[in-house]
Design a protein around this motif. Structure first.
Motif, PDB file in Angstrom:
ATOM      1  N   SER A   1      14.836 -21.302  48.586  1.00 40.43           N
ATOM      2  CA  SER A   1      14.623 -19.854  48.562  1.00 40.43           C
ATOM      3  C   SER A   1      13.651 -19.469  47.452  1.00 40.43           C
ATOM      4  O   SER A   1      12.776 -18.624  47.650  1.00 40.43           O
ATOM      5  CB  SER A   1      15.963 -19.132  48.363  1.00 40.43           C
ATOM      6  N   ILE A   2      13.797 -20.082  46.276  1.00 42.58           N
ATOM      7  CA  ILE A   2      12.901 -19.786  45.162  1.00 42.58           C
ATOM      8  C   ILE A   2      11.487 -20.212  45.493  1.00 42.58           C
ATOM      9  O   ILE A   2      10.523 -19.494  45.200  1.00 42.58           O
ATOM     10  CB  ILE A   2      13.400 -20.482  43.880  1.00 42.58           C
TER      11      ILE A   2
ATOM     12  N   PHE B   1       9.986 -17.763  47.809  1.00 42.99           N
ATOM     13  CA  PHE B   1       9.706 -16.530  47.075  1.00 42.99           C
ATOM     14  C   PHE B   1       8.413 -16.662  46.273  1.00 42.99           C
ATOM     15  O   PHE B   1       7.567 -15.750  46.285  1.00 42.99           O
ATOM     16  CB  PHE B   1      10.875 -16.210  46.146  1.00 42.99           C
TER      17      PHE B   1
ATOM     18  N   VAL C   1       4.975 -14.546  46.454  1.00 37.09           N
ATOM     19  CA  VAL C   1       4.392 -13.853  45.306  1.00 37.09           C
ATOM     20  C   VAL C   1       2.936 -14.269  45.114  1.00 37.09           C
ATOM     21  O   VAL C   1       2.078 -13.439  44.788  1.00 37.09           O
ATOM     22  CB  VAL C   1       5.216 -14.156  44.028  1.00 37.09           C
TER      23      VAL C   1
ATOM     24  N   TYR D   1      12.905  -6.467  39.979  1.00 29.75           N
ATOM     25  CA  TYR D   1      13.607  -7.558  40.673  1.00 29.75           C
ATOM     26  C   TYR D   1      13.913  -8.705  39.719  1.00 29.75           C
ATOM     27  O   TYR D   1      15.025  -9.247  39.702  1.00 29.75           O
ATOM     28  CB  TYR D   1      12.754  -8.047  41.844  1.00 29.75           C
TER      29      TYR D   1
ATOM     30  N   LYS E   1      17.560 -10.372  38.248  1.00 27.58           N
ATOM     31  CA  LYS E   1      17.924 -11.791  38.249  1.00 27.58           C
ATOM     32  C   LYS E   1      18.379 -12.245  36.869  1.00 27.58           C
ATOM     33  O   LYS E   1      19.281 -13.065  36.730  1.00 27.58           O
ATOM     34  CB  LYS E   1      16.733 -12.631  38.711  1.00 27.58           C
TER      35      LYS E   1
ATOM     36  N   ALA F   1       7.624 -16.541  38.209  1.00 26.73           N
ATOM     37  CA  ALA F   1       7.287 -15.498  39.180  1.00 26.73           C
ATOM     38  C   ALA F   1       5.987 -14.810  38.801  1.00 26.73           C
ATOM     39  O   ALA F   1       5.081 -14.649  39.634  1.00 26.73           O
ATOM     40  CB  ALA F   1       8.424 -14.481  39.274  1.00 26.73           C
TER      41      ALA F   1
ATOM     42  N   TYR G   1      16.431  -3.284  49.603  1.00 23.81           N
ATOM     43  CA  TYR G   1      17.113  -4.515  49.183  1.00 23.81           C
ATOM     44  C   TYR G   1      18.117  -4.231  48.073  1.00 23.81           C
ATOM     45  O   TYR G   1      19.248  -4.736  48.089  1.00 23.81           O
ATOM     46  CB  TYR G   1      16.073  -5.535  48.724  1.00 23.81           C
TER      47      TYR G   1
END
Length: 470
Positions: free
Chosen positions: A85-86, A89, A93, A231, A235, A244, A293
């Protein structure tokens, strides 16, 4: 630290009534709120009097993160899913950073900036590449610092991120940022940023230009960057925040590295036009989806999932059918249409639609009764205990995403299901938690044949939970 205000003539023995309420959370679980009250006996001295420090032994040692044992109940399979998932993501990005180069505040600057590098590099070895590289590293440094600071600051929210008021404020900020992408209001670039961006030449000047590039382009990229900061703050992971924003900076800087190496490619860039306004509107829809979200866990039933899905589907259809801003550039228009189609597909995929099962229906749970639970466990049947609380967002996610999954619901239908409410930490709630060794919520314990088979602490996806069930 607290501050106590006293009357000027207050001197002598005194008793202060102290009450402290706190709640500890990590990214997957929260301990119950705990209120502690005590009477603090002290003596008030006249101003300027000599005094002696007391209770210094209580403050001699410092509690560090290394001294705290944390168990998240995870396993290698769950970690692998999180890693995937990371990765997805970060890929998203990176491409978002590339796309931000197409906004009206950034795109016209690309040939100007690369031309500036070429002019500066005429009498230097290495051409424009090293200037472009320094420029990109400046961007990366600025954004990476922002990402780490946002994550560290986000850790301070703790249980505040469980509050509907805090989440509602975040949603309003994201919607306001989205409005700027649709032209309802504009960021203004600080004058000092304009001056710093063009004040120096050479490698050092290129680095400084990169450092302030985010401020110069703030009218276009600022809303998305602030949304991403929110976001990352939620986290609360500094390493995640660094990567990120470093990845975002690489996406922003890649065109400069390519054009710095192949300067002739600058002439092949499309002309500026209304299509850049269309790019801003794509990011506006993304910011609205980010607001959905954050709001989703606070909404009842599947409404949050439907809201997120509807935002992407309706936003994509709006850009695909109604608002065709930028269609004068065929190549760019095709890319824009592809992005909007992807939005619609992702929205349909996220919709909590019943796909061939009896899912989407909430299971009925029995309230906790000691005799009923003991009888069910001692009888050897399958029993599940769900320790939850009204203020626990991961608890709601388990109800909405995991227990409502058709495969999980079909198996749990044959279980004796008990939900133990930990919202109010009275003597009964603490007694039940202590009996089963529960330290925080959510905690889910599964029994079979009179013994505990497994337990999870924190949210777990339906796929992994389904594989655990006996």
């Amino acid at each position: 630290l607290g501050t106590v205000s006293l009357p000027a003539d207050a001197v002598g023995p005194a008793v202060l009534a102290v009450s402290v309420t706190a709640q500890a959370c990590n990214n997957s679980q929260c301990l119950p709120p705990l209120a502690v009250s005590a009477d603090l006996k002290t003596e008030i001295l006249a101003a300027g009097s000599a005094f002696e420090r007391i209770n210094q032994g209580l403050f001699a040692s410092e509690v560090t993160a290394d001294s705290i044992e944390v168990s998240n109940g995870g396993d290698q399979g769950q970690d692998a899913e999180d890693d995937r998932s990371i990765l997805l993501f970060l890929i998203g990005v990176f491409f978002a950073g590339l796309a931000l180069n197409l906004t009206p505040c950034v795109f016209p600057l690309i040939p100007i900036t690369v031309g500036f590098f070429a002019q500066q590099a005429k009498n230097r070895s290495g051409g424009t590449f090293w200037m472009a590289f320094a420029y990109v590293m400046g961007i990366a440094f600025t954004y990476s610092v922002l990402g780490v600071v946002a994550a560290l600051t986000g850790q301070l929210f703790g249980s505040a991120l469980q509050s509907p008021w805090v989440v509602g404020s975040i949603v309003l900020v994201l919607l306001g940022l989205s409005a700027s992408m649709f032209g309802l209001w504009e960021f203004k670039t600080p004058n000092w940023a304009h001056k710093a961006a063009g004040a120096r030449g050479g490698i050092v000047g290129s680095l400084l230009m990169g450092l302030v590039m985010g401020f110069v382009a703030a009218p276009c990229i600022g809303p998305f960057v602030l949304g991403l900061l929110t976001y990352v703050g939620q986290k609360g992971d500094p390493v995640f925040g660094f990567f990120a924003f470093f990845t975002l900076a690489l996406g922003l800087g890649l065109p400069y590295l390519i054009l710095g190496t192949f300067t002739g490619a600058v002439n092949r860039l499309p002309m500026s036009g209304m299509w850049m306004v269309g790019v801003r509107r794509v990011f506006g829809v993304i910011l609205i989806a980010m607001a959905a979200y954050f709001a989703a866990p606070m909404m009842p039933g599947n409404w949050g999932q439907w809201l997120l899905a509807a935002t992407l589907v309706l936003g994509g259809l709006y850009l695909l059918v109604i608002d065709r801003t930028g269609s004068e550039q065929p190549g760019v228009d095709r890319v824009m249409r592809l992005l909007t189609v992807i939005m619609v597909v992702v929205g349909l995929w996220l919709a909590p639609i019943n796909r061939g099962g009896a899912g989407g229906q909430h299971l009925e749970w029995q309230p906790y009764e000691a005799a009923a639970v003991d009888t069910a466990i001692d009888g050897g049947g399958a029993v599940i205990l769900d320790f939850a609380a009204d203020w626990c967002v991961p608890c709601r996610e388990l109800d909405e995403k995991t227990f409502a999954d058709p495969r999980v619901a079909a198996i749990l239908g044959g279980y004796d299901r008990f939900k133990i409410d930990q919202t109010r930490q009275d003597d009964e709630a603490r007694s039940v938690a202590s009996k089963f060794g529960v330290r925080g919520v959510p905690t889910v314990i599964v029994f079979a044949e009179g013994r505990e088979v497994f337990r999870i602490t924190g949210f777990e996806r339906a796929e992994r939970f389904f594989k655990r069930l006996p």
